[in-house]
Write a protein that holds these residues in place. Structure first.
Motif, short mmCIF file in Angstrom:
data_model
loop_
_atom_site.label_atom_id
_atom_site.label_comp_id
_atom_site.label_asym_id
_atom_site.label_seq_id
_atom_site.Cartn_x
_atom_site.Cartn_y
_atom_site.Cartn_z
N UNK A 260 0.84 -1.10 0.03
CA UNK A 260 0.05 -0.02 0.19
C UNK A 260 0.68 1.13 0.11
N UNK A 261 2.14 1.15 -0.42
CA UNK A 261 3.13 2.34 -0.47
C UNK A 261 2.50 3.04 -1.54
N UNK A 262 2.78 4.37 -1.32
CA UNK A 262 2.47 5.52 -2.56
C UNK A 262 1.34 6.29 -1.92
N UNK A 263 0.17 6.10 -2.47
CA UNK A 263 -0.94 6.97 -2.23
C UNK A 263 -2.15 5.95 -2.13
N UNK A 264 -2.05 5.43 -0.71
CA UNK A 264 -3.25 4.55 -0.31
C UNK A 264 -4.43 5.06 -0.26
N UNK A 265 -5.61 4.66 -0.68
CA UNK A 265 -6.87 5.18 -0.45
C UNK A 265 -7.36 5.60 0.88
N UNK A 266 -6.89 4.64 2.09
CA UNK A 266 -7.36 4.85 3.33
C UNK A 266 -6.83 6.09 3.87
N UNK A 267 -5.40 6.45 3.46
CA UNK A 267 -4.97 7.87 3.89
C UNK A 267 -5.54 9.08 3.21
N UNK A 268 -5.58 8.86 1.73
CA UNK A 268 -6.50 9.93 1.29
C UNK A 268 -7.50 10.31 1.57
N UNK A 269 -8.63 9.28 2.20
CA UNK A 269 -9.88 9.58 2.71
C UNK A 269 -9.74 10.15 4.11
N UNK A 270 -8.75 9.55 4.71
CA UNK A 270 -8.78 10.26 6.25
C UNK A 270 -8.06 11.72 6.04
N UNK A 271 -7.15 11.78 5.29
CA UNK A 271 -6.52 13.16 4.82
C UNK A 271 -7.75 14.09 4.53
N UNK A 272 -8.45 13.75 3.66
CA UNK A 272 -9.75 14.73 3.10
C UNK A 272 -10.53 15.01 4.25
N UNK A 273 -10.81 13.94 5.04
CA UNK A 273 -11.85 14.14 6.16
C UNK A 273 -11.43 15.00 7.22
N UNK A 274 -10.09 14.99 7.51
CA UNK A 274 -9.42 15.51 8.70
C UNK A 274 -9.10 17.01 8.10
N UNK A 275 -8.96 17.46 6.94
CA UNK A 275 -9.03 18.70 6.36
C UNK A 275 -10.20 19.36 6.65
N UNK A 276 -11.29 18.87 6.44
CA UNK A 276 -12.63 19.19 6.34
C UNK A 276 -12.91 19.54 8.14
N UNK A 277 -12.54 18.74 8.91
CA UNK A 277 -12.89 18.77 10.27
C UNK A 277 -11.76 20.13 10.89
N UNK A 278 -10.41 20.22 10.47
CA UNK A 278 -9.68 21.16 10.67
C UNK A 278 -10.28 22.51 10.34
N UNK A 279 -11.09 22.45 9.16
CA UNK A 279 -11.46 23.71 8.91
C UNK A 279 -12.68 24.20 9.69
N UNK A 280 -13.43 23.40 10.21
CA UNK A 280 -14.57 23.71 11.10
C UNK A 280 -13.90 24.00 12.62
#
Length: 470
Positions: free
Chosen positions: A281-301
């Motif tokens: 899963x090295x590289x750009x795994x879907x799990x990390x990208x989805x969590x990254x997106x969700x944390x960006x949204x939460x941080x903005x709030x």
């Protein structure tokens, strides 16, 4: 099923060279269109509206209130086993196993200086026995934390958030290399000195982990859990403390740092997330990208626009969300139509107008995919990077993509359609498989390094986890 039969009739060994003689789109003639009413998507327009509302001083929190209220735990009746019910209208008596689960969860609590701090247990799926470990894993505690919040016990979650934030400030070294300030621990344990009567915390930032890989997901889970705590309790004072604001900034600064990447996704090492062993899963795994997106949204709030240093971070978050949502929805999404496009890709396209932007070789499409992909449904693939597309299905990444609105309403519906169409493969009589299909033979040897713990249909390699976070 008709869709499965159509896929089975497809010769999986067909030559990729004769693409004109074999067009997958022929199988789409009777494909039902996924018609989901678009209620709300975190698209470019809503991103801009959210940021502008925060900059105007009204705060970003109200933007999603009406949407999230549908999913937040309500103040309904409680059952005899102490579990919450969302409303009187929807209340029901839970299965007796729910009470047993709560008993096991409470037995697994670890205390630090007299206060419950987290859980250090797993449950043996065959015997039901609680297997205790001496580590509180950040990612593993999140499902328990959500249960405590829904059961009206937020203090346990608050203690956990504060203690992990304290650990973030520690100096983090692996051999002679120092990790970034924003790194959160993968786990920690409570060291008790019965003679002195003193409790101390010992954190692991990857220096003790198998493979010595620092967790890329711990900071994301911490931000997501902080948002869940704030939303569930209505207590904004914790998130607005200077310490929490600084913690969020440090995590965001580490993730948004500029480098050599040409993609908005995060580059990660194998074993940096829930799949914490070598599994390709090295590289750009879907799990990390989805969590990254969700944390960006939460941080903005969670970030206060008026606090020092926050305005710049919030602007960078909005910019990244625009790019990340487009990238994931465009290049990671796979359905039957997109599979047909990839099947007919031309390679070695050197231009700004290239269709095959990652130079994915059509011959790399695995045989199993032609039978697995139904005419109705789709999912986010496991990984996309230069000349590499990991077509495996990963449960956590796709489910978090739905929760975070990384998936559009149409894509979210298609993911659920896929699970329904391939129920026997993905679930059967067991909990949802962590990934599909399992790798075996020479591929297992090359990808896992002959890992005996990840043999086919075991652990991370297609295993069914009763405690799966999905």
């Amino acid at each position: 099923m008709e869709a499965a039969g159509a896929g089975a009739a497809t010769p999986s060994h067909a030559s990729m060279v004769d693409t004109d003689d074999f067009d997958l789109s022929r199988l789409l003639n009777h494909r039902p269109r996924i018609n989901v009413e678009r209620q709300r998507s975190f698209d470019d327009r809503s991103l801009g509206d959210l940021y502008l509302s925060a900059m105007d001083g009204r705060g970003a929190g109200g933007y999603m209130d009406s949407y999230e209220s549908m999913y937040s735990p309500g103040g309904g009746l409680r059952s005899l086993t102490g579990t919450p019910a969302s409303s009187t209208r929807l209340s029901f008596e839970p299965h007796p196993l729910v009470g047993d689960a709560w008993d096991a969860l409470r037995r697994s609590l670890v205390c630090f200086r007299g206060q419950p701090l987290g859980t250090i247990a797993a449950v043996d799926s065959s015997s039901g026995e609680v297997l205790n470990y001496d580590q509180v894993f950040v990612r593993d505690f999140v499902p328990s934390a959500l249960a405590f919040l829904m059961n009206g016990e937020p203090e346990i979650v608050k203690n956990f958030l504060l203690k992990t934030l304290l650990l973030q400030g520690w100096e983090k070294r692996i051999d002679r290399f120092k990790l970034g300030e924003g790194a959160m621990p993968a786990s920690f344990k409570v060291l008790k000195d019965p003679k002195r009567g003193v409790d101390t915390l010992a954190a692991d930032f990857g220096e003790s982990a198998i493979g010595r890989v620092a967790p890329a997901d711990s900071g994301f889970w911490w931000i997501i859990l902080l948002r869940a705590y704030t939303k569930s309790t209505g207590d904004h004072t914790l998130a607005e403390t200077p310490e929490c604001q600084k913690g969020i900034r440090l995590i965001m600064n580490q993730c948004l740092a500029e480098g050599f990447d040409t993609f908005p996704t995060l580059l990660c090492a194998d074993g940096c997330c829930m799949i914490d062993r070598r599994m390709g899963v090295y590289g750009y795994p879907i799990e990390i990208q989805a969590l990254f997106f969700m944390s960006l949204r939460c941080a903005l709030l969670l970030l206060k626009p008026e606090a020092e240093g926050n305005k710049d971070i919030m602007e960078r978050i909005v910019t990244r969300l625009h790019a990340l949502s487009y990238h994931m929805r465009t290049y990671f999404w796979l359905d039957f139509q997109q599979l047909n496009v990839i099947y007919r890709f031309k390679t070695e396209e050197y231009s700004h107008t290239a269709v095959n932007k990652f130079n994915v070789i059509p011959e790399s499409i695995p045989d199993w995919l032609f039978d697995f992909m139904p005419s109705r449904g789709g999912y986010f693939v496991g990984n996309v990077s230069p000349a590499r597309m990991d077509f495996r299905w990963f449960a956590l990444g796709n489910c978090v993509a739905i929760l975070a609105s990384l998936a559009t309403p149409e894509q979210a519906g298609a993911i659920m359609d896929l699970i329904e169409e391939r129920w026997e493969d993905l679930i059967g009589e067991m909990p949802l498989k962590i990934c599909y299909p399992a790798i075996e033979g020479h591929e297992w040897q090359n990808v896992t390094g002959c890992d005996p713990k990840n043999t086919r249909w075991s652990y991370h390699n297609g295993g069914s986890w009763p405690g799966n976070k999905c």
